[in-house]
Design a protein around this motif. Structure first.
Motif, PDB file in Angstrom:
ATOM      1  N   VAL A  32     -27.971  21.255 -23.130  1.00 48.37           N
ATOM      2  CA  VAL A  32     -27.541  19.799 -23.320  1.00 48.37           C
ATOM      3  C   VAL A  32     -25.969  19.315 -22.848  1.00 48.37           C
ATOM      4  N   LEU A  33     -24.919  19.966 -22.702  1.00 48.23           N
ATOM      5  CA  LEU A  33     -23.753  20.637 -21.745  1.00 48.23           C
ATOM      6  C   LEU A  33     -24.278  20.130 -20.309  1.00 48.23           C
ATOM      7  N   TRP A  34     -24.923  20.606 -20.022  1.00 46.02           N
ATOM      8  CA  TRP A  34     -25.711  20.661 -18.369  1.00 46.02           C
ATOM      9  C   TRP A  34     -26.401  19.509 -17.899  1.00 46.02           C
ATOM     10  N   ASP A  35     -27.041  18.917 -18.971  1.00 43.50           N
ATOM     11  CA  ASP A  35     -28.137  17.978 -19.457  1.00 43.50           C
ATOM     12  C   ASP A  35     -27.616  16.286 -18.912  1.00 43.50           C
ATOM     13  N   SER A  36     -26.978  16.298 -18.394  1.00 37.36           N
ATOM     14  CA  SER A  36     -26.185  15.104 -18.279  1.00 37.36           C
ATOM     15  C   SER A  36     -27.137  13.922 -17.891  1.00 37.36           C
ATOM     16  N   GLN A  37     -27.788  14.469 -16.180  1.00 38.89           N
ATOM     17  CA  GLN A  37     -27.805  13.106 -15.874  1.00 38.89           C
ATOM     18  C   GLN A  37     -29.258  14.453 -14.867  1.00 38.89           C
ATOM     19  N   SER A  38     -30.100  13.676 -15.939  1.00 37.64           N
ATOM     20  CA  SER A  38     -31.784  14.577 -16.293  1.00 37.64           C
ATOM     21  C   SER A  38     -32.529  13.831 -14.765  1.00 37.64           C
ATOM     22  N   THR A  39     -32.145  13.770 -14.096  1.00 45.16           N
ATOM     23  CA  THR A  39     -32.816  13.018 -12.859  1.00 45.16           C
ATOM     24  C   THR A  39     -32.209  13.668 -12.029  1.00 45.16           C
ATOM     25  N   VAL A  40     -31.166  14.466 -11.082  1.00 43.55           N
ATOM     26  CA  VAL A  40     -30.785  15.116 -10.296  1.00 43.55           C
ATOM     27  C   VAL A  40     -31.152  15.555 -10.034  1.00 43.55           C
ATOM     28  N   VAL A  41     -31.109  16.445  -8.925  1.00 38.43           N
ATOM     29  CA  VAL A  41     -32.107  18.056  -8.093  1.00 38.43           C
ATOM     30  C   VAL A  41     -30.718  18.060  -7.871  1.00 38.43           C
ATOM     31  N   TYR A  42     -30.176  18.780  -8.018  1.00 41.34           N
ATOM     32  CA  TYR A  42     -29.345  20.142  -7.759  1.00 41.34           C
ATOM     33  C   TYR A  42     -30.338  21.396  -6.597  1.00 41.34           C
ATOM     34  N   ASP A  43     -31.658  21.499  -7.490  1.00 42.88           N
ATOM     35  CA  ASP A  43     -31.893  22.945  -6.535  1.00 42.88           C
ATOM     36  C   ASP A  43     -33.636  22.494  -5.892  1.00 42.88           C
ATOM     37  N   PHE A  44     -34.111  22.615  -5.126  1.00 40.96           N
ATOM     38  CA  PHE A  44     -34.771  22.531  -4.538  1.00 40.96           C
ATOM     39  C   PHE A  44     -35.312  23.967  -3.843  1.00 40.96           C
ATOM     40  N   THR A  45     -35.301  25.328  -4.568  1.00 38.51           N
ATOM     41  CA  THR A  45     -36.150  26.241  -4.333  1.00 38.51           C
ATOM     42  C   THR A  45     -36.223  26.972  -5.179  1.00 38.51           C
ATOM     43  N   GLY A  46     -35.889  26.459  -6.566  1.00 37.87           N
ATOM     44  CA  GLY A  46     -36.003  27.214  -7.641  1.00 37.87           C
ATOM     45  C   GLY A  46     -37.323  26.620  -8.914  1.00 37.87           C
ATOM     46  N   GLY A  47     -37.087  27.235 -10.384  1.00 37.71           N
ATOM     47  CA  GLY A  47     -38.029  25.862 -10.695  1.00 37.71           C
ATOM     48  C   GLY A  47     -38.234  25.037 -11.590  1.00 37.71           C
ATOM     49  N   GLU A  48     -38.555  25.296 -12.436  1.00 44.69           N
ATOM     50  CA  GLU A  48     -38.235  23.503 -12.636  1.00 44.69           C
ATOM     51  C   GLU A  48     -37.282  22.805 -13.755  1.00 44.69           C
ATOM     52  N   ASP A  49     -35.821  23.310 -13.915  1.00 44.72           N
ATOM     53  CA  ASP A  49     -34.992  23.311 -14.381  1.00 44.72           C
ATOM     54  C   ASP A  49     -34.003  21.961 -13.802  1.00 44.72           C
ATOM     55  N   LEU A  50     -34.719  22.140 -11.790  1.00 46.86           N
ATOM     56  CA  LEU A  50     -34.094  21.663 -10.684  1.00 46.86           C
ATOM     57  C   LEU A  50     -32.110  21.747 -10.943  1.00 46.86           C
ATOM     58  N   GLY A  51     -32.296  22.929 -11.188  1.00 48.56           N
ATOM     59  CA  GLY A  51     -30.858  23.450 -11.014  1.00 48.56           C
ATOM     60  C   GLY A  51     -29.505  22.914 -11.782  1.00 48.56           C
ATOM     61  N   HIS A  52     -29.837  22.411 -13.303  1.00 49.65           N
ATOM     62  CA  HIS A  52     -29.504  22.176 -14.135  1.00 49.65           C
ATOM     63  C   HIS A  52     -28.542  22.786 -14.650  1.00 49.65           C
ATOM     64  N   ASP A  53     -28.807  23.934 -15.193  1.00 48.28           N
ATOM     65  CA  ASP A  53     -28.299  25.133 -15.673  1.00 48.28           C
ATOM     66  C   ASP A  53     -27.597  25.676 -15.472  1.00 48.28           C
ATOM     67  N   PRO A  54     -25.964  25.786 -14.802  1.00 48.81           N
ATOM     68  CA  PRO A  54     -26.055  26.769 -13.441  1.00 48.81           C
ATOM     69  C   PRO A  54     -25.872  27.968 -13.418  1.00 48.81           C
ATOM     70  N   MET A  55     -26.281  28.363 -14.981  1.00 49.51           N
ATOM     71  CA  MET A  55     -26.042  29.672 -15.541  1.00 49.51           C
ATOM     72  C   MET A  55     -27.570  30.548 -14.451  1.00 49.51           C
ATOM     73  N   ALA A  56     -28.168  29.630 -14.341  1.00 51.07           N
ATOM     74  CA  ALA A  56     -29.940  30.194 -13.613  1.00 51.07           C
ATOM     75  C   ALA A  56     -29.478  30.500 -12.547  1.00 51.07           C
ATOM     76  N   GLY A  57     -28.611  30.060 -11.871  1.00 49.87           N
ATOM     77  CA  GLY A  57     -28.546  30.452 -10.367  1.00 49.87           C
ATOM     78  C   GLY A  57     -27.138  30.976 -10.306  1.00 49.87           C
ATOM     79  N   PHE A  58     -26.171  31.230 -11.402  1.00 50.18           N
ATOM     80  CA  PHE A  58     -25.581  31.582 -11.667  1.00 50.18           C
ATOM     81  C   PHE A  58     -26.317  33.459 -11.383  1.00 50.18           C
ATOM     82  N   LEU A  59     -27.424  33.849 -12.806  1.00 52.41           N
ATOM     83  CA  LEU A  59     -27.678  34.693 -12.904  1.00 52.41           C
ATOM     84  C   LEU A  59     -28.762  35.156 -11.897  1.00 52.41           C
ATOM     85  N   THR A  60     -29.418  34.104 -10.641  1.00 52.04           N
ATOM     86  CA  THR A  60     -30.023  34.338  -9.699  1.00 52.04           C
ATOM     87  C   THR A  60     -29.329  34.988  -8.529  1.00 52.04           C
ATOM     88  N   ALA A  61     -28.672  34.708  -8.575  1.00 54.26           N
ATOM     89  CA  ALA A  61     -26.976  35.338  -7.575  1.00 54.26           C
ATOM     90  C   ALA A  61     -26.962  37.008  -8.188  1.00 54.26           C
TER      91      ALA A  61
END
Length: 746
Positions: A350-379
């Motif tokens: 919930v903490l990272w989901d303040s603007q649900s329609t904004v796209v941060y990640d165009f290459t990953g999964g369905e959450d569009l990059g809202h959870d930054p932990m996913a990108g970090f763990l991918t790194a």
């Protein structure tokens, strides 16, 4: 841009002749410079000549001598540049030839535009018609070859531009006057070019208004020219700054594409490419230890540590791509965790989901990059050394001590972090699986797509094994929470594929620890299951058996781990051909351990099917048929495999796995996988072939397993008999096998 055919057919003879011409010119100008400096100019300086005419003459003579010197320097700079250019073109052509060899090895042709295709569809646009017939390995070779050729062509075009500009810089604007060149050599020209391109990128990215599609394409072009260029990367990062980077991405990507309505559009693909290439360049920048980059990294970490959500979301989206410096990744990840823990009253999802329609990640999964932990763990998954270091247990960790502290980051991510309430928590859980897989195997996520191309050497170390010990402790303990039968895996099913692959990578350890019903019955195992990293996993055998049973309960993990156990057993049988009684005993012990591991996996699957389909007999029978058996999970999946020193790579219906082996080459048993055929003596009959029924009762499932194991044992015994080896213990071994694979069907 240079085409594939142009570079392939390019003759370097004219350039080689030009280099020789400029070498001769340099030598001649060097001699003339020395004559002008040491002869004419020196004599004029020493002459007893006074007055206005003498002064003017000396000035003129000095100017001529200087011109000869500048002419020599310009000629030398031109020669050096052309020599560098020649060697660079040779390197590009060698790389192109290597890719052509790769294509030929996979029976591929290369079209004039540099696209690799299978030979039977060369020149014919029937991709959809042939797609189903292309194996995963061939498809990976097509993608690798095509991408490699395109990268070479991009580098060639950029090289050509840099050389042309540098030649103009050397010559200068005044063609009637020699001058000392400011740029010498291709490396200096590339450096100058990198700084200019970085400045262009920063100037465009700093604009307040959103950039046009053409301007974004120009930025992507600049990135492609400098993916591994340290100077370009550092000047781009420090020029933009941490907040400037976040503002650029938000204004030109995130806010540009609200929601997912345009996913797959041309603009979406443009932004996906820009994200990948910018992330790669930023990873290159973090390899610098300059003060400016240290400050940039500190500022990026502040975005996460001080609760600036969108800044962290942008950086995490970008770091999905590239190779990042391990210390930076560690500090960044710790800052994310610290921020989440400081807001413990709010679920991170919930903490990272303040603007649900904004796209941060165009290459990953369905959450569009809202959870930054996913990108970090991918790194982390892309940077295995960093992942292994990040999840190292604390000093004094003992896997046999239930009270021994685990790595606090692993504990938080696997057990303490709240997941519910966000968009797609599975994205982050899958990324955690990738990170742990990299940490435990030393192999980046991309290698699992095509390990045959990446190389199958065993990369495990005592440090990676320390990560695996913790994973087994967490996911092999039903007391850790989650499903009462599946533990943590029950609430994290996205982890199943990664856990199965980890189990496959440590199958030698798991066979040793879990391949006997009791620790006292492991006699003879010590020399059979010897990991190459200098030690063994230190987990309790009962914990390992629990881990295998839990993996067996999950359909995906069961399929992958069963396939790994099968491939490992075949490799061990090939590594110990029954050419002596001692070798025969070792092979049979390996088969017994394999049967026991299979029992743990199959028993878990049978029990879970009974729970899941308690009132649906037909669904239960279909699930048991899917679970199949060792041979079904390989031959029926269209498996191809490769063997090199240290590991077997197997890919097909169960996903791609790497399994350790001591087999030096493919023998009778591994040939069953690599040749996609079964020796007539290994024909398993109707129940164990690809024609196996689509529905199986519990008893049929058990009978099929027994038959498969018996036939392997019979084949091994037959080979021993043909070699004239005495096998007095054969009856006891059969009894041991029967006890090893003894499913409880109640």
């Amino acid at each position: 841009m240079t085409t594939y055919q142009q570079l392939r057919d390019l003759s370097l003879t004219p350039l080689e002749e030009a280099v020789e011409t400029w070498r001769s010119a340099t030598d001649e100008l060097s001699a003339q410079m020395e004559e002008a400096r040491d002869g004419m100019a020196a004599r004029a300086a020493d002459a007893e000549w006074q007055g206005e005419t003498a002064s003017a003459a000396r000035t003129r003579i000095d100017r001529v001598a200087t011109a000869f010197g500048d002419g020599f320097l310009q000629a030398r700079a031109t020669r050096i540049l052309l020599e560098d250019f020649l060697e660079s073109l040779r390197s590009l052509k060698r790389r192109l030839a290597d890719l052509e060899d790769t294509a030929a090895a996979h029976s591929l042709n290369i079209r004039d535009d540099g696209t690799a295709v299978t030979r039977y569809d060369f020149g014919v646009d029937h991709a959809e018609q042939f797609a189903a017939d292309i194996s995963p390995e061939t498809r990976a070779a097509i993608e690798e070859t095509t991408a490699g050729i395109q990268q070479i062509l991009v580098e060639c075009a950029h090289l050509d531009e840099v050389v042309a500009r540098t030649l103009y810089d050397i010559a200068g604007e005044d063609r009637d006057t020699f001058r000392s060149p400011g740029t010498v050599g291709l490396e200096a020209g590339l450096h100058h070019d990198a700084l200019r391109d970085a400045a262009e990128f920063v100037d465009l990215a700093r604009r307040q208004e959103a950039l046009t599609r053409e301007e974004l394409a120009r930025l992507d072009e600049l990135l492609l020219h400098h993916l591994d260029d340290q100077a370009f990367a550092e000047h781009l990062a420090t020029g933009l700054g941490a907040e400037g980077l976040a503002d650029f991405w938000l204004n030109n990507a995130s806010y540009r594409m609200p929601g997912t309505g345009d996913r797959g559009s041309e603009e979406w693909r443009l932004l996906a490419g820009l994200q990948e290439h910018l992330g790669t360049v930023l990873g290159t920048a973090t390899q610098s230890d300059s003060r400016a980059m240290e400050q940039w990294e500190a500022d990026v970490i502040t975005l996460a540590a001080d609760g600036m959500p969108q800044g962290a979301q942008v950086m995490s989206a970008l770091m999905r791509h590239g190779t990042y410096e391990p210390d930076f990744l560690t500090e960044y990840g710790d800052a994310l965790i610290a921020y989440e823990q400081s807001r413990a009253e709010t679920s991170p999802a919930v903490l990272w989901d303040s603007q649900s329609t904004v796209v941060y990640d165009f290459t990953g999964g369905e959450d569009l990059g809202h959870d930054p932990m996913a990108g970090f763990l991918t790194a982390l998954g892309n940077n295995p050394d960093a992942a292994t270091a990040y999840f190292q247990p604390p000093d004094g960790f003992d896997p046999l001590d239930e009270d021994s502290e685990l790595n606090s980051r692993l504990r938080y991510l696997a057990t303490d972090r709240e997941w519910e309430g966000g968009q797609v928590p599975g994205d982050t859980r899958a990324a955690l699986g990738d990170a742990l897989l990299a940490a435990a195997t030393g192999r980046p996520t991309a290698d699992w797509e095509n390990p045959l191309a990446a190389g199958t050497a065993d990369l495990r170390t005592p440090e990676t094994a320390a990560v695996m010990e913790q994973v087994i402790g967490l996911y092999g303990d039903l007391g850790e929470g989650g499903d009462p039968h599946l533990g943590l895996l029950g609430e994290q099913p996205e982890m199943a594929e990664s856990l199965g692959r980890m189990a496959g990578a440590y199958m030698d350890d798991l066979m040793y620890l879990g391949g006997a019903k009791f620790s006292g019955t492991r006699d003879g195992f010590e020399d059979m299951f010897v990991p190459p990293y200098g030690d063994r996993l230190g987990n309790d055998p009962a914990e390992v058996r629990s881990f295998l049973s839990i993996l067996g309960r999950d359909e995906t993990a069961h399929r992958i781990t069963t396939q790994a156990a099968y491939a490992y057993t075949l490799g061990n049988l090939d590594a110990h051909p029954p050419t002596s009684e001692a070798a025969y005993n070792e092979g049979m012990n390996s088969l017994i351990a394999g049967a026991r591991v299979r029992e743990l996996l199959d028993q878990g699957r049978v029990d879970q099917i009974a729970l899941d389909f308690e009132n649906d007999t037909e669904a239960a029978e279909e699930a048991r048929a899917r679970a199949g058996g060792w041979v079904k999970s390989t031959l029926n999946a269209g498996i191809t495999a490769g063997l090199t020193a240290g590991a077997i790579a197997v890919s097909g219906g169960a996903g791609t796995i790497l399994v350790p082996t001591v087999a030096a080459s493919t023998g009778v048993f591994l040939g069953e996988i690599t040749n996609q055929t079964t020796d007539s003596a290994l024909d398993l009959g109707d129940q164990a072939t690809a024609e196996r029924e689509s529905r199986m009762s519990a008893q049929e499932f058990y009978n099929a397993g027994v038959e498969e194991i018996d036939r392997l044992a019979t084949r091994y015994y037959t080979l021993a008999d043909e070699a004239g080896i005495s096998t007095p213990e054969y009856g006891r071994y059969l009894q041991d096998l029967e006890e090893a694979y003894d499913l409880d069907m109640e």
